[in-house]
Design a protein around this motif. Structure first.
Motif, PDB file in Angstrom:
ATOM      1  N   GLY A  83       0.817  -1.212   0.000  1.00 43.65           N
ATOM      2  CA  GLY A  83       0.000   0.000   0.000  1.00 43.65           C
ATOM      3  C   GLY A  83       0.848   1.258   0.000  1.00 43.65           C
ATOM      4  O   GLY A  83       0.450   2.286  -0.542  1.00 43.65           O
ATOM      5  N   PHE A  84       2.011   1.199   0.616  1.00 40.78           N
ATOM      6  CA  PHE A  84       2.927   2.336   0.603  1.00 40.78           C
ATOM      7  C   PHE A  84       3.560   2.482  -0.780  1.00 40.78           C
ATOM      8  O   PHE A  84       3.814   3.582  -1.228  1.00 40.78           O
ATOM      9  CB  PHE A  84       4.035   2.166   1.630  1.00 40.78           C
ATOM     10  N   ARG A  85       3.817   1.366  -1.436  1.00 42.25           N
ATOM     11  CA  ARG A  85       4.449   1.404  -2.755  1.00 42.25           C
ATOM     12  C   ARG A  85       3.525   2.040  -3.792  1.00 42.25           C
ATOM     13  O   ARG A  85       3.973   2.694  -4.707  1.00 42.25           O
ATOM     14  CB  ARG A  85       4.804  -0.008  -3.223  1.00 42.25           C
ATOM     15  N   ARG A  86       2.228   1.790  -3.652  1.00 42.99           N
ATOM     16  CA  ARG A  86       1.266   2.270  -4.645  1.00 42.99           C
ATOM     17  C   ARG A  86       0.857   3.722  -4.439  1.00 42.99           C
ATOM     18  O   ARG A  86       0.100   4.267  -5.213  1.00 42.99           O
ATOM     19  CB  ARG A  86       0.017   1.385  -4.625  1.00 42.99           C
ATOM     20  N   SER A  87       1.349   4.335  -3.402  1.00 45.79           N
ATOM     21  CA  SER A  87       0.983   5.723  -3.134  1.00 45.79           C
ATOM     22  C   SER A  87       2.249   6.546  -2.913  1.00 45.79           C
ATOM     23  O   SER A  87       3.354   6.025  -2.902  1.00 45.79           O
ATOM     24  CB  SER A  87       0.100   5.788  -1.890  1.00 45.79           C
ATOM     25  N   LYS A  88       2.048   7.820  -2.729  1.00 46.18           N
ATOM     26  CA  LYS A  88       3.173   8.697  -2.414  1.00 46.18           C
ATOM     27  C   LYS A  88       3.539   8.604  -0.936  1.00 46.18           C
ATOM     28  O   LYS A  88       4.431   9.271  -0.465  1.00 46.18           O
ATOM     29  CB  LYS A  88       2.829  10.153  -2.766  1.00 46.18           C
ATOM     30  N   LEU A 142       4.106  -1.775  10.072  1.00 49.14           N
ATOM     31  CA  LEU A 142       3.661  -3.151  10.289  1.00 49.14           C
ATOM     32  C   LEU A 142       2.147  -3.248  10.393  1.00 49.14           C
ATOM     33  O   LEU A 142       1.535  -4.162   9.829  1.00 49.14           O
ATOM     34  CB  LEU A 142       4.308  -3.715  11.558  1.00 49.14           C
ATOM     35  N   ILE A 143       1.541  -2.319  11.107  1.00 46.46           N
ATOM     36  CA  ILE A 143       0.080  -2.323  11.239  1.00 46.46           C
ATOM     37  C   ILE A 143      -0.566  -2.137   9.873  1.00 46.46           C
ATOM     38  O   ILE A 143      -1.512  -2.840   9.516  1.00 46.46           O
ATOM     39  CB  ILE A 143      -0.378  -1.233  12.235  1.00 46.46           C
ATOM     40  N   GLU A 148      -3.449  -4.509   5.423  1.00 45.18           N
ATOM     41  CA  GLU A 148      -3.465  -4.712   3.975  1.00 45.18           C
ATOM     42  C   GLU A 148      -3.557  -6.203   3.637  1.00 45.18           C
ATOM     43  O   GLU A 148      -4.301  -6.611   2.768  1.00 45.18           O
ATOM     44  CB  GLU A 148      -2.188  -4.114   3.394  1.00 45.18           C
ATOM     45  N   SER A 149      -2.805  -7.016   4.354  1.00 44.26           N
ATOM     46  CA  SER A 149      -2.814  -8.465   4.124  1.00 44.26           C
ATOM     47  C   SER A 149      -4.171  -9.050   4.435  1.00 44.26           C
ATOM     48  O   SER A 149      -4.681  -9.917   3.702  1.00 44.26           O
ATOM     49  CB  SER A 149      -1.761  -9.162   4.968  1.00 44.26           C
ATOM     50  N   SER A 150      -4.806  -8.613   5.530  1.00 42.93           N
ATOM     51  CA  SER A 150      -6.115  -9.154   5.900  1.00 42.93           C
ATOM     52  C   SER A 150      -7.181  -8.697   4.918  1.00 42.93           C
ATOM     53  O   SER A 150      -8.110  -9.431   4.618  1.00 42.93           O
ATOM     54  CB  SER A 150      -6.483  -8.764   7.326  1.00 42.93           C
ATOM     55  N   GLN A 151      -7.069  -7.499   4.366  1.00 43.44           N
ATOM     56  CA  GLN A 151      -8.016  -7.027   3.355  1.00 43.44           C
ATOM     57  C   GLN A 151      -7.881  -7.818   2.061  1.00 43.44           C
ATOM     58  O   GLN A 151      -8.876  -8.145   1.423  1.00 43.44           O
ATOM     59  CB  GLN A 151      -7.834  -5.544   3.082  1.00 43.44           C
TER      60      GLN A 151
END
Length: 155
Positions: A83-88, A142-143, A148-151
């Protein structure tokens, strides 16, 4: 100005302060300075005063490493949530992580020199506070990664 840009400026200024402070204090250092501390903050190793330059050099390397890491968020060497990679947000996360690292370098240099000057006996508890701050930033990552993994598994 974006928060990540502001953090980059702050981190860069901290690096400059590290170099300037070390340069100002270097001439007044004795030939042997404390270079290693135990977990209680007591000095348990000394080296020649030229080793004080090692920390600014490492801080500079780390600074440029973080800058380089923000340029390619898809690098396999960058261990951040997708999720961090796909955003700024990756820049904000990395520069937020770098901030306590730079503060830690500055604190260790300042406190080492204060020990040499006889103004304190060893490292203070500030080191552990700064490490806690760094782990808090890692915890946010980590949170985010766990959420993200659970979604993804629910989809």
């Amino acid at each position: 100005m974006k928060t990540s840009g502001l953090l980059l400026i702050v981190n860069s200024l901290l690096l400059i302060v590290i170099w300037v402070f070390t340069g100002i204090k270097y001439a007044g250092l004795p030939e042997m300075i404390p270079t290693h501390f135990d977990f209680q903050g007591n000095v348990d190793g000394e080296s020649g005063k030229a080793t004080i330059w090692l920390l600014p050099c490492i801080a500079t390397f780390v600074h440029f490493l973080f800058i380089r890491a923000t340029r390619n968020p898809n690098s396999p060497l960058l261990n951040i949530p997708d999720g961090f990679r796909r955003s700024k947000f990756h820049k904000l996360y990395l520069f937020s992580l770098q901030l306590p690292v730079m503060i830690l370098f500055l604190d260790v240099i300042i406190e080492s020199i204060r020990v040499v000057e006889g103004k304190q006996q060893g490292l203070s508890g500030a080191v552990f506070f700064i490490l806690g701050l760094m782990f808090a930033v890692i915890g946010v990552g980590l949170i985010k990664s766990i959420r993200e993994s659970s979604q993804e598994s629910n989809d």
